[in-house]
Design a protein around this motif. Structure first.
Motif, short mmCIF file in Angstrom:
data_model
loop_
_atom_site.label_atom_id
_atom_site.label_comp_id
_atom_site.label_asym_id
_atom_site.label_seq_id
_atom_site.Cartn_x
_atom_site.Cartn_y
_atom_site.Cartn_z
N HIS A 1 0.79 -1.29 0.08
CA HIS A 1 0.09 -0.07 -0.17
C HIS A 1 0.90 1.41 -0.05
O HIS A 1 0.16 2.45 -0.13
N PHE A 2 2.23 1.24 0.04
CA PHE A 2 2.99 2.52 0.34
C PHE A 2 4.53 2.29 -0.16
O PHE A 2 4.73 1.08 -0.52
N GLN A 3 5.13 3.43 -0.31
CA GLN A 3 6.60 3.39 -0.51
C GLN A 3 7.18 4.48 0.11
O GLN A 3 7.08 5.50 -0.27
N ASP A 4 7.68 4.48 1.26
CA ASP A 4 8.22 5.54 2.30
C ASP A 4 9.48 6.06 1.76
O ASP A 4 10.61 5.87 2.49
N VAL A 5 9.39 6.80 0.68
CA VAL A 5 10.64 7.50 0.05
C VAL A 5 10.95 8.48 0.83
O VAL A 5 10.22 9.37 0.92
N ASP A 6 12.11 8.85 1.39
CA ASP A 6 12.69 9.84 2.23
C ASP A 6 12.48 11.22 1.38
O ASP A 6 13.33 11.25 0.26
N ILE A 7 11.80 12.23 1.76
CA ILE A 7 11.68 13.32 1.05
C ILE A 7 13.07 14.36 1.06
O ILE A 7 13.26 15.28 0.25
N PRO B 1 -0.16 11.57 -1.07
CA PRO B 1 1.14 11.79 -0.92
C PRO B 1 1.71 11.09 0.03
O PRO B 1 2.98 10.84 0.03
N LEU B 2 1.22 11.01 1.18
CA LEU B 2 1.93 10.27 2.43
C LEU B 2 1.87 8.72 2.34
O LEU B 2 2.39 7.96 3.21
N HIS B 3 1.24 8.08 1.25
CA HIS B 3 1.86 6.99 0.78
C HIS B 3 2.93 6.56 -0.12
O HIS B 3 3.37 5.60 -0.52
N GLY B 4 3.46 8.00 -0.53
CA GLY B 4 4.54 7.77 -1.37
C GLY B 4 5.91 8.54 -0.69
O GLY B 4 6.92 8.74 -1.41
N ALA B 5 5.76 8.85 0.34
CA ALA B 5 6.85 9.64 1.04
C ALA B 5 6.83 9.37 2.73
O ALA B 5 6.03 9.24 3.39
N GLU B 6 7.93 9.90 3.29
CA GLU B 6 8.08 9.92 4.60
C GLU B 6 9.16 11.12 5.09
O GLU B 6 9.81 11.45 4.34
N HIS B 7 9.06 11.56 6.39
CA HIS B 7 10.22 12.49 6.59
C HIS B 7 10.70 12.08 8.04
O HIS B 7 9.96 11.87 8.96
N ASP B 8 12.07 12.08 8.05
CA ASP B 8 12.91 11.60 9.33
C ASP B 8 11.99 10.38 9.97
O ASP B 8 11.94 10.36 11.25
N GLY B 9 11.83 9.22 9.10
CA GLY B 9 11.25 7.99 10.02
C GLY B 9 9.94 8.13 10.37
O GLY B 9 9.53 6.95 11.34
N ASP B 10 9.30 9.09 9.91
CA ASP B 10 8.00 9.17 10.57
C ASP B 10 6.70 8.15 10.02
O ASP B 10 5.52 8.14 10.27
N GLN B 11 7.41 7.27 9.02
CA GLN B 11 6.13 6.43 8.59
C GLN B 11 5.08 6.95 7.85
O GLN B 11 3.99 6.75 8.16
#
Length: 301
Positions: free
Chosen positions: A92-98, A152-162
């Motif tokens: 459902h997601f891909q947490d690519v670091d912004i 957008p929050l299924h395609g990114a994360e910030h500082d390991g915030d899932q």
């Protein structure tokens, strides 16, 4: 009134959840699917209806897929069925670091990410040799994951915030939620239902010429776009410089901020539906490149 009550009940239920909330909640996924169904070709619509009539083969009576709207939330509903479908959780997601260069290769190396699973689901929907059960399940995944990719929050994360799940937020009258849930449901429900509301209302604000432009691009292009929006719009609306400072201990979404962000969210729903229509037409209207020109089998020894 009913939609407002549903949103209120969902919001309070969210406060009790120990794990990340469902993606886009129901309204976001259903609306994305409705937009797509308004745009697909007649043959595509007929094929979708043919598959949906066979929904009993899924053997998930508590998670029906009788309509495209039900199919759009089926991949979230089956999370309640435990071990039977837990293999799909990471799809459902891909947490690519912004704050790092955009790169799907590391995040999607094993295929267990939303963009790779969209491609896989599209191929399976297009394959007329597969059993109806496999194709219908793939249809539900294709519809749902295309919606997920445009949150957008299924395609990114910030500082390991899932994907914003660890960023505490106060939203209107709700004192305790998180950034991910705001974009998944609270803000989504408000934006989609605001006049002109629903699928028709959202489409009415996107001229046909613009729809053709929005439909272009690849899954990687759409992934990069969603990742960029997460940085500039989602995190950028709560952190002055997301890559220069950590997120604040708590973020407050007041009325002014909610109204400011609604157009961006509505556009994401429009993009998701427009692009989903393209993917469905490619698979079901005879234009899928891998069906028209299947890859040649490898030569033997």
């Amino acid at each position: 009134m009913i939609r407002s009550l549903q949103a209120l009940l969902a919001a309070f239920a969210l406060l009790l959840l120990p794990s990340p909330a469902f993606a886009w909640w129901e309204y976001g996924h259903e609306t994305t699917a409705e937009v797509a169904m308004k745009l697909v070709q007649p043959r595509t619509r007929q094929s979708i209806e043919w598959l949906l009539k066979r929904q009993k083969v899924l053997e998930t009576p508590t998670c029906p897929a009788r309509t495209i709207e039900e199919a759009s939330v089926w991949p979230d509903c089956i999370k309640t069925l435990g071990d039977r479908f837990n293999y799909a959780y990471n799809w459902h997601f891909q947490d690519v670091d912004i704050c790092k260069p955009f790169d799907l290769k590391e995040w999607c190396a094993d295929g267990n990410c939303v963009s790779k699973q969209i491609a896989r689901a599209q191929r399976m929907v297009a394959d007329r040799e597969l059993p109806a059960r496999d194709r219908l399940m793939a249809l539900a995944f294709l519809v749902h994951f295309t919606g997920d990719l445009h949150q957008p929050l299924h395609g990114a994360e910030h500082d390991g915030d899932q994907g914003g799940n660890k960023v505490k937020v106060s939203y209107g009258f709700i004192p305790r939620t998180n950034l991910h849930s705001v974009w998944d449901g609270l803000l989504a429900d408000r934006a989609i239902s605001s006049p002109p509301g629903g699928a028709d209302g959202i489409l009415s604000q996107v001229p046909p010429a613009d729809r053709a432009v929005l439909a272009q691009g690849s899954l990687e292009d759409w992934s990069r776009e969603s990742w960029q929006l997460a940085k500039t719009i989602v995190y950028g609306s709560v952190i002055a410089d997301p890559c220069a400072s950590p997120a604040p201990a708590k973020v407050t979404f007041d009325q002014a901020k909610i109204v400011e962000l609604m157009p961006a969210l509505r556009l994401q729903v429009a993009k998701g539906g427009i692009r989903l229509a393209r993917l469905l037409d490619e698979a079901l209207d005879g234009n899928h490149p891998e069906v028209a020109h299947p890859p040649k089998p490898p030569k033997k020894g």
